[in-house]
Design a protein around this motif. Structure first.
Motif, mmCIF file in Angstrom:
data_model
loop_
_atom_site.group_PDB
_atom_site.id
_atom_site.type_symbol
_atom_site.label_atom_id
_atom_site.label_comp_id
_atom_site.label_asym_id
_atom_site.label_seq_id
_atom_site.Cartn_x
_atom_site.Cartn_y
_atom_site.Cartn_z
ATOM 1 N N LYS A 173 1.735 59.072 103.215
ATOM 2 C CA LYS A 173 2.308 58.871 101.730
ATOM 3 C C LYS A 173 3.753 59.084 101.587
ATOM 4 O O LYS A 173 4.495 58.425 101.063
ATOM 5 N N SER A 174 4.077 60.210 102.146
ATOM 6 C CA SER A 174 5.514 60.633 102.104
ATOM 7 C C SER A 174 6.310 59.500 102.817
ATOM 8 O O SER A 174 7.654 59.099 102.455
ATOM 9 N N PHE A 175 6.153 59.351 104.206
ATOM 10 C CA PHE A 175 6.590 58.329 104.940
ATOM 11 C C PHE A 175 6.728 56.914 104.664
ATOM 12 O O PHE A 175 7.759 56.505 104.252
ATOM 13 N N TRP A 176 5.476 56.620 104.038
ATOM 14 C CA TRP A 176 5.504 55.232 103.041
ATOM 15 C C TRP A 176 6.465 55.122 101.885
ATOM 16 O O TRP A 176 7.248 53.991 102.082
ATOM 17 N N VAL A 177 6.463 56.038 101.217
ATOM 18 C CA VAL A 177 7.574 55.995 100.071
ATOM 19 C C VAL A 177 9.102 55.919 100.593
ATOM 20 O O VAL A 177 9.853 55.223 100.218
ATOM 21 N N PHE A 178 9.307 56.782 101.500
ATOM 22 C CA PHE A 178 10.399 56.736 102.150
ATOM 23 C C PHE A 178 10.923 55.710 102.684
ATOM 24 O O PHE A 178 12.108 54.946 102.691
ATOM 25 N N PHE A 179 10.099 55.018 103.473
ATOM 26 C CA PHE A 179 10.597 53.707 104.263
ATOM 27 C C PHE A 179 10.611 52.623 103.141
ATOM 28 O O PHE A 179 11.381 51.774 103.277
ATOM 29 N N ARG A 180 9.920 52.693 102.232
ATOM 30 C CA ARG A 180 10.057 51.562 101.393
ATOM 31 C C ARG A 180 11.421 51.572 100.598
ATOM 32 O O ARG A 180 12.020 50.320 100.450
ATOM 33 N N ILE A 181 11.915 52.706 100.202
ATOM 34 C CA ILE A 181 13.094 52.868 99.848
ATOM 35 C C ILE A 181 14.016 52.673 100.732
ATOM 36 O O ILE A 181 15.118 51.973 100.381
ATOM 37 N N PHE A 182 14.064 53.123 101.922
ATOM 38 C CA PHE A 182 14.918 52.776 102.927
ATOM 39 C C PHE A 182 15.241 51.451 103.180
ATOM 40 O O PHE A 182 16.329 50.998 103.271
ATOM 41 N N PHE A 183 14.054 50.763 103.412
ATOM 42 C CA PHE A 183 14.225 49.210 103.619
ATOM 43 C C PHE A 183 14.646 48.546 102.479
ATOM 44 O O PHE A 183 15.360 47.518 102.686
ATOM 45 N N THR A 184 14.469 48.791 101.366
ATOM 46 C CA THR A 184 14.918 48.031 100.099
ATOM 47 C C THR A 184 16.384 48.284 100.021
ATOM 48 O O THR A 184 17.202 47.293 99.726
ATOM 49 N N VAL A 185 16.963 49.410 100.020
ATOM 50 C CA VAL A 185 18.341 49.788 100.059
ATOM 51 C C VAL A 185 19.148 49.255 101.238
ATOM 52 O O VAL A 185 20.186 48.713 100.924
ATOM 53 N N PHE A 186 18.896 49.377 102.372
ATOM 54 C CA PHE A 186 19.372 49.056 103.599
ATOM 55 C C PHE A 186 19.455 47.754 104.310
ATOM 56 O O PHE A 186 20.018 47.295 104.780
ATOM 57 N N TYR A 187 18.156 47.213 103.888
ATOM 58 C CA TYR A 187 17.725 46.010 104.671
ATOM 59 C C TYR A 187 17.277 44.769 103.480
ATOM 60 O O TYR A 187 16.989 43.532 104.046
ATOM 61 N N ARG A 188 17.508 45.209 102.504
ATOM 62 C CA ARG A 188 16.893 44.100 101.235
ATOM 63 C C ARG A 188 15.645 43.224 101.673
ATOM 64 O O ARG A 188 15.583 42.280 101.642
ATOM 65 N N TRP A 189 14.654 44.149 102.265
ATOM 66 C CA TRP A 189 13.602 43.460 102.607
ATOM 67 C C TRP A 189 12.920 42.771 101.722
ATOM 68 O O TRP A 189 12.767 42.911 100.438
ATOM 69 N N GLY B 22 4.207 49.211 108.406
ATOM 70 C CA GLY B 22 3.383 50.151 107.686
ATOM 71 C C GLY B 22 3.860 50.461 106.230
ATOM 72 O O GLY B 22 2.971 50.347 105.435
ATOM 73 N N SER B 23 5.048 50.387 105.908
ATOM 74 C CA SER B 23 5.300 50.455 104.520
ATOM 75 C C SER B 23 5.305 49.108 103.671
ATOM 76 O O SER B 23 5.321 49.161 102.542
ATOM 77 N N ALA B 24 5.091 47.925 104.514
ATOM 78 C CA ALA B 24 4.782 46.719 103.804
ATOM 79 C C ALA B 24 3.428 46.548 103.362
ATOM 80 O O ALA B 24 3.103 45.611 102.440
ATOM 81 N N MET B 25 2.471 47.410 103.564
ATOM 82 C CA MET B 25 1.094 47.366 103.319
ATOM 83 C C MET B 25 0.677 48.593 102.581
ATOM 84 O O MET B 25 1.342 49.766 102.307
ATOM 85 N N ARG B 26 -0.407 48.253 101.724
ATOM 86 C CA ARG B 26 -0.935 49.118 100.759
ATOM 87 C C ARG B 26 -1.776 50.104 101.701
ATOM 88 O O ARG B 26 -2.086 51.313 101.120
ATOM 89 N N ARG B 27 -2.894 49.453 102.527
ATOM 90 C CA ARG B 27 -3.673 50.356 103.444
ATOM 91 C C ARG B 27 -2.776 51.119 104.481
ATOM 92 O O ARG B 27 -1.988 50.430 105.094
ATOM 93 N N PRO B 28 -3.098 52.091 104.771
ATOM 94 C CA PRO B 28 -2.462 53.004 105.989
ATOM 95 C C PRO B 28 -2.690 51.969 107.163
ATOM 96 O O PRO B 28 -3.971 51.538 107.294
ATOM 97 N N ILE B 29 -1.909 52.101 108.009
ATOM 98 C CA ILE B 29 -2.004 51.569 109.323
ATOM 99 C C ILE B 29 -1.879 52.429 110.608
ATOM 100 O O ILE B 29 -0.936 53.187 110.505
ATOM 101 N N ARG B 30 -2.603 52.392 111.580
ATOM 102 C CA ARG B 30 -2.400 53.282 112.900
ATOM 103 C C ARG B 30 -1.931 52.193 113.806
ATOM 104 O O ARG B 30 -2.063 50.892 113.915
#
Length: 198
Positions: free
Chosen positions: A4-20, A50-58
């Motif tokens: 969950k921590s990684f998920w939140v971090f990368f959602r912020i990361f891609f929003t800020v730096f890559y306007r995903w 992974g961060s684009a999905m609500r379900r965890p992915i392996r």
């Protein structure tokens, strides 16, 4: 907690730096074993997917990455497991099927390696075998880059493929190739649609 921590971090990361931009999230089944098949253009693809999905992915990841101190521990916490590329890795296959049997989501890059041109490369049939053997839903996904700071990166999920005609039958190498071609065809269609809408 780690995921969950990684998920939140990368959602912020891609929003800020890559306007995903993420499209088609509604196509991802809410439950049950699911294989998400996506094109591969960057090392950032797994966290983006992974961060684009609500379900965890392996994810399967090349075993060389698990020899890197610290990084190995991080990707394990993010749900990755090792696979020996270029061989029939029965241990990785067993792990993948176990994930699907438990009703989880498995992320696979059928090309097996990153595309240097951004175009789809030749795909392996492993994803098709795992999906059929694991009786899983198959969701195609496409990432449209390139990854450039403050430039938009788009990921789009397509509807699950109807593979009912292959269920409960004996598969041949041609069957797996046909399913793989269908998967890659859907990914290619999503790439075209995504570029047209950009």
């Amino acid at each position: 907690m780690w995921y969950k921590s990684f998920w939140v971090f990368f959602r912020i990361f891609f929003t800020v730096f890559y306007r995903w931009e993420v499209r088609g999230q509604e196509h991802i089944p809410e439950r049950g074993g699911t294989v998400v098949c996506c094109n591969h253009i960057s090392n950032l693809d797994p966290p983006l997917l992974g961060s684009a999905m609500r379900r965890p992915i392996r994810f399967m990841a090349k075993e060389e990455l698990f020899r890197i101190p610290v990084f190995s521990s991080l990707i394990r916490k993010f749900g990755a497991f090792p696979v020996q590329r270029g061989s029939a890795d029965k241990r990785a296959l067993k792990k993948a099927l176990s994930i699907l049997k438990q009703g989880e989501v498995l992320g696979v890059f059928p090309e097996g390696t990153r595309s240097k041109t951004g175009k789809l490369g030749e795909a392996h049939t492993g994803a098709s075998f795992i999906a059929l053997k694991g009786e899983a839903e198959v969701v195609p996904a496409a990432i449209v880059g390139p990854y450039r700071l403050f430039r938009k990166v788009t990921i789009i999920f397509g509807p699950p493929l109807d593979l009912s005609e292959y269920r409960g039958k004996k598969w041949t190498s041609q069957t797996l190739k046909d399913v793989t071609d269908r998967i890659m065809g859907e990914i290619n269609t999503l790439l075209g649609e995504s570029r047209e809408l950009s």
